[in-house]
Design a protein around this motif. Structure first.
Motif, PDB file in Angstrom:
ATOM      1  N   ASP A 204       0.668  -0.945   0.032  1.00  0.00           N
ATOM      2  CA  ASP A 204       0.023  -0.054   0.079  1.00  0.00           C
ATOM      3  C   ASP A 204       1.048   1.157  -0.067  1.00  0.00           C
ATOM      4  O   ASP A 204       2.163   1.010  -0.025  1.00  0.00           O
ATOM      5  CB  ASP A 204      -0.961   0.079   1.176  1.00  0.00           C
ATOM      6  CG  ASP A 204      -2.112   0.535   0.915  1.00  0.00           C
ATOM      7  OD1 ASP A 204      -2.320   1.515   0.146  1.00  0.00           O
ATOM      8  OD2 ASP A 204      -3.279  -0.012   1.412  1.00  0.00           O
ATOM      9  N   VAL A 205       0.367   2.513   0.021  1.00  0.00           N
ATOM     10  CA  VAL A 205       1.077   3.556   0.239  1.00  0.00           C
ATOM     11  C   VAL A 205       0.467   4.652   1.209  1.00  0.00           C
ATOM     12  O   VAL A 205      -0.699   4.679   1.510  1.00  0.00           O
ATOM     13  CB  VAL A 205       1.011   4.522  -1.155  1.00  0.00           C
ATOM     14  CG1 VAL A 205       1.533   5.963  -1.017  1.00  0.00           C
ATOM     15  CG2 VAL A 205       1.427   3.811  -2.557  1.00  0.00           C
ATOM     16  N   ASN A 206       1.493   4.767   2.282  1.00  0.00           N
ATOM     17  CA  ASN A 206       1.253   5.495   3.303  1.00  0.00           C
ATOM     18  C   ASN A 206       1.529   7.077   2.911  1.00  0.00           C
ATOM     19  O   ASN A 206       2.609   7.589   2.678  1.00  0.00           O
ATOM     20  CB  ASN A 206       2.224   5.190   4.383  1.00  0.00           C
ATOM     21  CG  ASN A 206       1.759   6.117   5.671  1.00  0.00           C
ATOM     22  OD1 ASN A 206       0.966   7.019   5.778  1.00  0.00           O
ATOM     23  ND2 ASN A 206       2.324   5.423   7.030  1.00  0.00           N
ATOM     24  N   VAL A 207       0.681   8.001   2.633  1.00  0.00           N
ATOM     25  CA  VAL A 207       0.438   9.106   2.300  1.00  0.00           C
ATOM     26  C   VAL A 207       0.993  10.190   3.301  1.00  0.00           C
ATOM     27  O   VAL A 207       1.362  11.187   2.973  1.00  0.00           O
ATOM     28  CB  VAL A 207      -0.828   9.532   1.569  1.00  0.00           C
ATOM     29  CG1 VAL A 207      -1.408   8.923   0.406  1.00  0.00           C
ATOM     30  CG2 VAL A 207      -1.893   9.572   2.462  1.00  0.00           C
ATOM     31  N   HIS A 297       0.086  -0.964  -8.580  1.00  0.00           N
ATOM     32  CA  HIS A 297      -1.143  -0.195  -9.352  1.00  0.00           C
ATOM     33  C   HIS A 297      -1.392   0.983  -8.384  1.00  0.00           C
ATOM     34  O   HIS A 297      -1.750   1.973  -8.640  1.00  0.00           O
ATOM     35  CB  HIS A 297      -2.414  -0.988  -9.471  1.00  0.00           C
ATOM     36  CG  HIS A 297      -2.541  -1.903  -8.213  1.00  0.00           C
ATOM     37  ND1 HIS A 297      -1.857  -2.782  -7.767  1.00  0.00           N
ATOM     38  CD2 HIS A 297      -3.666  -2.002  -7.511  1.00  0.00           C
ATOM     39  CE1 HIS A 297      -2.682  -3.430  -6.756  1.00  0.00           C
ATOM     40  NE2 HIS A 297      -3.756  -2.894  -6.539  1.00  0.00           N
ATOM     41  N   ILE A 298      -1.234   0.617  -6.952  1.00  0.00           N
ATOM     42  CA  ILE A 298      -1.585   1.746  -6.041  1.00  0.00           C
ATOM     43  C   ILE A 298      -0.576   2.784  -6.131  1.00  0.00           C
ATOM     44  O   ILE A 298      -0.886   4.175  -5.737  1.00  0.00           O
ATOM     45  CB  ILE A 298      -1.596   1.128  -4.573  1.00  0.00           C
ATOM     46  CG1 ILE A 298      -2.804   0.148  -4.622  1.00  0.00           C
ATOM     47  CG2 ILE A 298      -1.941   2.100  -3.495  1.00  0.00           C
ATOM     48  CD1 ILE A 298      -3.111  -0.720  -3.072  1.00  0.00           C
ATOM     49  N   GLY A 299       0.754   2.397  -6.187  1.00  0.00           N
ATOM     50  CA  GLY A 299       1.870   3.261  -6.203  1.00  0.00           C
ATOM     51  C   GLY A 299       1.732   4.292  -7.437  1.00  0.00           C
ATOM     52  O   GLY A 299       1.723   5.621  -7.279  1.00  0.00           O
ATOM     53  N   ILE A 300       1.386   3.757  -8.592  1.00  0.00           N
ATOM     54  CA  ILE A 300       1.140   4.550  -9.612  1.00  0.00           C
ATOM     55  C   ILE A 300      -0.214   5.383  -9.440  1.00  0.00           C
ATOM     56  O   ILE A 300      -0.320   6.503 -10.047  1.00  0.00           O
ATOM     57  CB  ILE A 300       0.919   3.565 -10.895  1.00  0.00           C
ATOM     58  CG1 ILE A 300       2.260   2.849 -11.201  1.00  0.00           C
ATOM     59  CG2 ILE A 300       0.599   4.475 -12.286  1.00  0.00           C
ATOM     60  CD1 ILE A 300       2.343   2.339 -12.328  1.00  0.00           C
TER      61      ILE A 300
END
Length: 470
Positions: A204-207, A297-300
């Motif tokens: 996932d991506v921690n924003v 896909h989440i990173g992009i």
């Protein structure tokens, strides 16, 4: 004795004979073709002469235009230390066309970060053939302009920090390659023009809190700041801060010590938006380490969102609070602007299966606290593996992740975003996915070992050239 007598013809007979000779001469065709041929040859020579002069003039015009184009580009180049006018004049001199130009035909302009050189002339090209008809030359207008300046650029640097990046020195090689990329892209002449948004991703991506708190997200916990997306979200580059989202769950699939987690928790693992601070970016990159799972896909998705103007209100709020430089107010720029928008994405694998805890088992603070301390595998190993299907759902598997990856890549490319992809020691299936994601096959780099530095360097150099407007 008288001499011989002469025959004296009557006048009417003499007149008839003269008339007959005149009529015969008028009717005679001997010698007529010679005059016609001479006329036709003269006409053809004249037409041929005009054609030769016209062709010569066109060839000269082409030569003049080519020299204008080459000389203005050289004179306007950012590395040119000579007088731009003299550069143009030297080009014409070397091409034996100096007679067609003067210094007054050259205009030099531009601003602090650019040089513009314009040539506007009318050449008098002599006409060797038709000058005999009173036309000494043809007027040949020619014009050219070159301006070299660093335009605005927005770059999303999307980096894989999955657990496999700790193998075979991949992470340390990424550190070096990404740092060199930052130093090449962010230079003194790019100040206030070029931004780099750093997006580390794993499962996932921690924003980070700064972005998360400015979005309309239903917050469930304080352990980390990931955001859940629906499949439809991957069909658009936009993340509108006003749209409703749900916070991503905080858990580990397998690691009871929580070193390997899908939504990382450290500040250096969060998104850094719109930065031009080389030192800060490189310090963050140097601290990146491997975590859990891979969701390219989440990173992009986040990399594309940083380039979509829907995110602008949030960026402006970050500017207002001195989190982002004032120079990047009103970023991201519209897709219709001249701003260069680029995603550079690196992975060492392919999308992996990612699970989610079912809502009934993640409903209360106590339940969330439990999953923040106990890995999913604990239920298999220490509790009761038979209940796993009742507690967990497969959120993404490889096929779903790949489909969503191509959706978001296609959405980005449709908006004019350039995508460079780097496959770092990946298999053939992953290579095909990353090549399909890239803007073209030539925008995809498949590398091994230290070649990753070469890939990042090549991309950085291409970005510098793309930022030059000529």
């Amino acid at each position: 004795m008288t001499g011989p007598s002469r025959l004296i013809l009557p006048k009417n007979v003499l007149r008839d004979r003269v008339r007959r000779h005149v009529v015969d001469f008028a009717r005679a065709e001997d010698g007529v073709m010679l005059a016609l041929v001479m006329f036709m040859l003269l006409t053809m020579m004249t037409v041929a002469g005009i054609g030769v002069d016209v062709m010569r003039t066109e060839m000269e015009r082409t030569r003049i235009q080519q020299v204008i184009d080459a000389s203005t580009l050289a004179a306007a180049h950012k590395d040119n230390a000579l007088d731009p006018k003299q550069v143009v004049l030297d080009y014409f001199d070397k091409a034996a066309l100096a007679s067609y130009i003067s210094a007054d035909d050259i205009l030099v302009g531009g601003g602090e970060t650019s040089t513009a050189v314009e040539v506007n002339l009318t050449a008098q090209v002599k006409t060797p053939f038709i000058r005999h008809l009173g036309n000494e030359s043809f007027n040949v207008p020619a014009r050219g302009r070159a301006e070299q300046a660093y335009g605005n650029s927005e770059v999303s640097l999307v980096l894989d920090i999955s657990g496999s990046m700790d193998d075979n020195r991949r992470m340390s090689r990424l550190h070096r390659a990404a740092n060199e990329f930052v130093d090449t892209v962010l230079t003194p002449d790019s100040v206030d023009r070029v931004s780099v948004s750093l997006i580390p991703y794993t499962g996932d991506v921690n924003v980070g809190w700064d972005i998360f708190s400015r979005m309309n997200v239903r917050q469930l916990h304080d352990y980390s700041y990931c955001v859940q997306f629906t499949p439809d979200d991957f069909s658009t580059t936009a993340i509108d801060p006003e749209d409703a989202y749900i916070q991503g769950q905080h858990f580990s699939h397998v690691d009871a010590r929580f070193n390997y987690i899908s939504c990382p928790t450290q500040s250096y693992e969060t998104v850094t938006p719109f930065s031009q601070n080389n030192a800060a970016l490189e310090a963050q990159i140097n601290r990146l380490t491997g975590r859990e799972r891979t969701s390219i896909h989440i990173g992009i998705k986040w990399g594309a969102a940083m380039l979509d103007e829907a995110f602008r209100p949030l960026v402006n709020d970050l500017v207002d609070n001195s989190i982002v430089d004032e120079a990047f107010r009103d970023r991201p720029a519209p897709f219709t602007s001249n701003t260069l928008k680029v995603i550079v994405v690196m992975t060492d694998g392919m999308n992996t299966e990612t699970k989610r805890i079912k809502e009934f088992a993640y409903d209360t603070p106590d339940m969330r606290a439990h999953w923040a301390r106990h890995a999913m595998d604990d239920w298999d190993n220490d509790v009761d593996g038979s209940v796993e299907d009742h507690l967990f759902d497969t959120y993404y598997d490889t096929a779903i992740g790949n489909a969503l990856l191509q959706n978001i890549c296609n959405a980005a490319k449709a908006n004019g975003i350039i995508i460079y992809s780097i496959g770092f020691e990946i298999n053939n299936d992953a290579a095909q996915e990353m090549e399909d994601c890239a803007s073209s096959p030539s925008h995809f780099y498949r590398v091994e070992g230290v070649q990753i530095s070469e890939a990042f360097s090549s991309i950085a150099q291409q970005l510098k050239q793309l930022r030059l407007t000529l």
